[in-house]
Design a protein around this motif. Structure first.
Motif, PDB file in Angstrom:
ATOM      1  N   ILE A   1       5.545  11.979  79.084  1.00  0.00           N
ATOM      2  CA  ILE A   1       6.204  11.506  80.298  1.00  0.00           C
ATOM      3  C   ILE A   1       5.742  12.320  81.497  1.00  0.00           C
ATOM      4  CG2 ILE A   1       8.443  11.341  81.459  1.00  0.00           C
ATOM      5  CD1 ILE A   1       9.625  10.603  78.702  1.00  0.00           C
ATOM      6  N   ALA A   2       5.623  13.633  81.321  1.00  0.00           N
ATOM      7  CA  ALA A   2       5.155  14.491  82.415  1.00  0.00           C
ATOM      8  C   ALA A   2       3.742  14.115  82.843  1.00  0.00           C
ATOM      9  CB  ALA A   2       5.210  15.957  81.995  1.00  0.00           C
ATOM     10  N   VAL A   3       2.874  13.838  81.886  1.00  0.00           N
ATOM     11  CA  VAL A   3       1.500  13.438  82.215  1.00  0.00           C
ATOM     12  C   VAL A   3       1.501  12.112  82.966  1.00  0.00           C
ATOM     13  CG1 VAL A   3      -0.687  12.671  81.188  1.00  0.00           C
ATOM     14  CG2 VAL A   3       0.419  14.745  80.354  1.00  0.00           C
ATOM     15  N   ALA A   4       2.348  11.173  82.565  1.00  0.00           N
ATOM     16  CA  ALA A   4       2.429   9.883  83.240  1.00  0.00           C
ATOM     17  C   ALA A   4       2.920  10.044  84.677  1.00  0.00           C
ATOM     18  CB  ALA A   4       3.354   8.941  82.467  1.00  0.00           C
ATOM     19  N   ILE A   5       3.905  10.896  84.886  1.00  0.00           N
ATOM     20  CA  ILE A   5       4.418  11.133  86.245  1.00  0.00           C
ATOM     21  C   ILE A   5       3.343  11.773  87.116  1.00  0.00           C
ATOM     22  CG2 ILE A   5       6.053  12.522  87.576  1.00  0.00           C
ATOM     23  CD1 ILE A   5       8.079  12.031  85.304  1.00  0.00           C
ATOM     24  N   ILE A   6       2.640  12.752  86.583  1.00  0.00           N
ATOM     25  CA  ILE A   6       1.579  13.412  87.350  1.00  0.00           C
ATOM     26  C   ILE A   6       0.484  12.421  87.703  1.00  0.00           C
ATOM     27  CG2 ILE A   6      -0.257  15.144  87.183  1.00  0.00           C
ATOM     28  CD1 ILE A   6       1.764  16.842  85.544  1.00  0.00           C
ATOM     29  N   ALA A   7       0.093  11.578  86.765  1.00  0.00           N
ATOM     30  CA  ALA A   7      -0.941  10.578  87.028  1.00  0.00           C
ATOM     31  C   ALA A   7      -0.481   9.600  88.103  1.00  0.00           C
ATOM     32  CB  ALA A   7      -1.283   9.833  85.738  1.00  0.00           C
ATOM     33  N   ALA A   8       0.776   9.185  88.053  1.00  0.00           N
ATOM     34  CA  ALA A   8       1.293   8.251  89.061  1.00  0.00           C
ATOM     35  C   ALA A   8       1.322   8.895  90.436  1.00  0.00           C
ATOM     36  CB  ALA A   8       2.692   7.781  88.664  1.00  0.00           C
ATOM     37  N   VAL A   9       1.690  10.158  90.508  1.00  0.00           N
ATOM     38  CA  VAL A   9       1.738  10.849  91.795  1.00  0.00           C
ATOM     39  C   VAL A   9       0.335  10.954  92.391  1.00  0.00           C
ATOM     40  CG1 VAL A   9       2.153  13.100  92.875  1.00  0.00           C
ATOM     41  CG2 VAL A   9       3.872  12.102  91.375  1.00  0.00           C
ATOM     42  N   PHE A  10      -0.633  11.302  91.574  1.00  0.00           N
ATOM     43  CA  PHE A  10      -1.999  11.404  92.088  1.00  0.00           C
ATOM     44  C   PHE A  10      -2.562  10.038  92.462  1.00  0.00           C
ATOM     45  CE2 PHE A  10      -2.201  15.666  90.108  1.00  0.00           C
ATOM     46  CZ  PHE A  10      -2.706  16.361  91.197  1.00  0.00           C
ATOM     47  N   ALA A  11      -2.215   8.996  91.716  1.00  0.00           N
ATOM     48  CA  ALA A  11      -2.741   7.662  91.990  1.00  0.00           C
ATOM     49  C   ALA A  11      -2.107   7.048  93.238  1.00  0.00           C
ATOM     50  CB  ALA A  11      -2.512   6.755  90.784  1.00  0.00           C
ATOM     51  N   LEU A  12      -0.819   7.284  93.442  1.00  0.00           N
ATOM     52  CA  LEU A  12      -0.104   6.632  94.535  1.00  0.00           C
ATOM     53  C   LEU A  12       0.209   7.570  95.691  1.00  0.00           C
ATOM     54  CD1 LEU A  12       2.438   4.582  92.399  1.00  0.00           C
ATOM     55  CD2 LEU A  12       0.304   3.779  93.415  1.00  0.00           C
ATOM     56  N   GLY A  13      -0.167   8.824  95.575  1.00  0.00           N
ATOM     57  CA  GLY A  13       0.205   9.826  96.571  1.00  0.00           C
ATOM     58  C   GLY A  13      -0.230   9.471  97.980  1.00  0.00           C
ATOM     59  N   ASP A  14      -1.485   9.062  98.167  1.00  0.00           N
ATOM     60  CA  ASP A  14      -1.981   8.748  99.504  1.00  0.00           C
ATOM     61  C   ASP A  14      -1.299   7.516 100.085  1.00  0.00           C
ATOM     62  OD1 ASP A  14      -3.674  10.919  99.540  1.00  0.00           O
ATOM     63  OD2 ASP A  14      -5.364   9.794  98.686  1.00  0.00           O
ATOM     64  N   GLU A  15      -1.042   6.527  99.241  1.00  0.00           N
ATOM     65  CA  GLU A  15      -0.373   5.313  99.714  1.00  0.00           C
ATOM     66  C   GLU A  15       1.062   5.614 100.162  1.00  0.00           C
ATOM     67  OE1 GLU A  15      -0.719   1.964  97.074  1.00  0.00           O
ATOM     68  OE2 GLU A  15      -2.734   2.589  96.482  1.00  0.00           O
ATOM     69  N   VAL A  16       1.760   6.408  99.392  1.00  0.00           N
ATOM     70  CA  VAL A  16       3.134   6.758  99.742  1.00  0.00           C
ATOM     71  C   VAL A  16       3.152   7.594 101.020  1.00  0.00           C
ATOM     72  CG1 VAL A  16       5.176   8.038  98.982  1.00  0.00           C
ATOM     73  CG2 VAL A  16       3.956   6.583  97.373  1.00  0.00           C
ATOM     74  N   LYS A  17       2.210   8.523 101.139  1.00  0.00           N
ATOM     75  CA  LYS A  17       2.116   9.346 102.339  1.00  0.00           C
ATOM     76  C   LYS A  17       1.862   8.467 103.561  1.00  0.00           C
ATOM     77  CE  LYS A  17      -0.531  13.080 104.436  1.00  0.00           C
ATOM     78  NZ  LYS A  17      -1.697  13.951 104.314  1.00  0.00           N
ATOM     79  N   GLY A  18       0.946   7.516 103.448  1.00  0.00           N
ATOM     80  CA  GLY A  18       0.667   6.593 104.545  1.00  0.00           C
ATOM     81  C   GLY A  18       1.885   5.754 104.895  1.00  0.00           C
ATOM     82  N   PHE A  19       2.620   5.331 103.901  1.00  0.00           N
ATOM     83  CA  PHE A  19       3.822   4.530 104.127  1.00  0.00           C
ATOM     84  C   PHE A  19       4.838   5.299 104.965  1.00  0.00           C
ATOM     85  CE2 PHE A  19       8.127   3.436 102.592  1.00  0.00           C
ATOM     86  CZ  PHE A  19       8.182   2.106 102.990  1.00  0.00           C
ATOM     87  N   PHE A  20       5.087   6.564 104.592  1.00  0.00           N
ATOM     88  CA  PHE A  20       6.068   7.358 105.324  1.00  0.00           C
ATOM     89  C   PHE A  20       5.560   7.764 106.703  1.00  0.00           C
ATOM     90  CE2 PHE A  20       7.943   8.032 101.052  1.00  0.00           C
ATOM     91  CZ  PHE A  20       9.231   7.605 101.350  1.00  0.00           C
ATOM     92  N   GLU A  21       4.258   7.994 106.842  1.00  0.00           N
ATOM     93  CA  GLU A  21       3.705   8.288 108.164  1.00  0.00           C
ATOM     94  C   GLU A  21       3.838   7.080 109.086  1.00  0.00           C
ATOM     95  OE1 GLU A  21      -0.261   9.605 107.344  1.00  0.00           O
ATOM     96  OE2 GLU A  21       0.368  11.683 107.015  1.00  0.00           O
ATOM     97  N   ASN A  22       3.669   5.888 108.545  1.00  0.00           N
ATOM     98  CA  ASN A  22       3.848   4.662 109.320  1.00  0.00           C
ATOM     99  C   ASN A  22       5.290   4.536 109.795  1.00  0.00           C
ATOM    100  OD1 ASN A  22       3.430   2.148 110.486  1.00  0.00           O
ATOM    101  ND2 ASN A  22       3.560   1.053 108.548  1.00  0.00           N
ATOM    102  N   ILE A  23       6.224   4.788 108.908  1.00  0.00           N
ATOM    103  CA  ILE A  23       7.639   4.737 109.289  1.00  0.00           C
ATOM    104  C   ILE A  23       7.941   5.798 110.350  1.00  0.00           C
ATOM    105  CG2 ILE A  23       9.991   5.141 108.454  1.00  0.00           C
ATOM    106  CD1 ILE A  23       9.160   3.843 105.834  1.00  0.00           C
ATOM    107  N   GLN A  24       7.398   6.988 110.182  1.00  0.00           N
ATOM    108  CA  GLN A  24       7.627   8.064 111.137  1.00  0.00           C
ATOM    109  C   GLN A  24       7.085   7.694 112.514  1.00  0.00           C
ATOM    110  OE1 GLN A  24       5.686  11.715 110.105  1.00  0.00           O
ATOM    111  NE2 GLN A  24       6.636  12.870 111.763  1.00  0.00           N
ATOM    112  N   SER A  25       5.919   7.083 112.565  1.00  0.00           N
ATOM    113  CA  SER A  25       5.347   6.709 113.862  1.00  0.00           C
ATOM    114  C   SER A  25       6.156   5.591 114.522  1.00  0.00           C
ATOM    115  CB  SER A  25       3.892   6.283 113.705  1.00  0.00           C
ATOM    116  OG  SER A  25       3.791   5.077 112.959  1.00  0.00           O
ATOM    117  N   GLN A  26       6.741   4.717 113.726  1.00  0.00           N
ATOM    118  CA  GLN A  26       7.560   3.646 114.287  1.00  0.00           C
ATOM    119  C   GLN A  26       8.902   4.184 114.785  1.00  0.00           C
ATOM    120  OE1 GLN A  26       7.889   0.450 111.471  1.00  0.00           O
ATOM    121  NE2 GLN A  26       5.679   0.069 111.459  1.00  0.00           N
ATOM    122  N   LEU A  27       9.405   5.234 114.172  1.00  0.00           N
ATOM    123  CA  LEU A  27      10.691   5.801 114.581  1.00  0.00           C
ATOM    124  C   LEU A  27      10.553   6.804 115.724  1.00  0.00           C
ATOM    125  CD1 LEU A  27      12.379   6.381 111.103  1.00  0.00           C
ATOM    126  CD2 LEU A  27      12.863   4.562 112.749  1.00  0.00           C
TER     127      LEU A  27
END
Length: 68
Positions: free
Chosen positions: A37-63
């Motif tokens: 489970i830990a390996v799966a979580i780490i893999a998901a974080v590395f795979a989706l990390g940039d997309e999630v970061k971009g999502f929150f940066e977009n929200i921050q710029s809109q706010l």
């Protein structure tokens, strides 16, 4: 001689009982599941990390307050 045979028989019986004991195997299985489970979580974080970061940066710029 009979005492030696009795000791050997008791020792063989103890080894058979020890061989059938599976209580430690359950703990190892849970450890392997947790590691998987830990390996799966780490893999998901590395795979989706940039997309999630971009999502929150977009929200921050809109706010952020607009400068005139």
């Amino acid at each position: 001689m009979l005492g030696l045979i009795t000791k050997v028989h008791n020792r063989v019986t103890e080894l058979k009982t020890f061989g059938k004991d599976e209580s430690g195997a359950t703990a190892i299985e849970y450890g392997l599941i947790a590691a998987g489970i830990a390996v799966a979580i780490i893999a998901a974080v590395f795979a989706l990390g940039d997309e999630v970061k971009g999502f929150f940066e977009n929200i921050q710029s809109q706010l952020a307050p607009k400068s005139n």
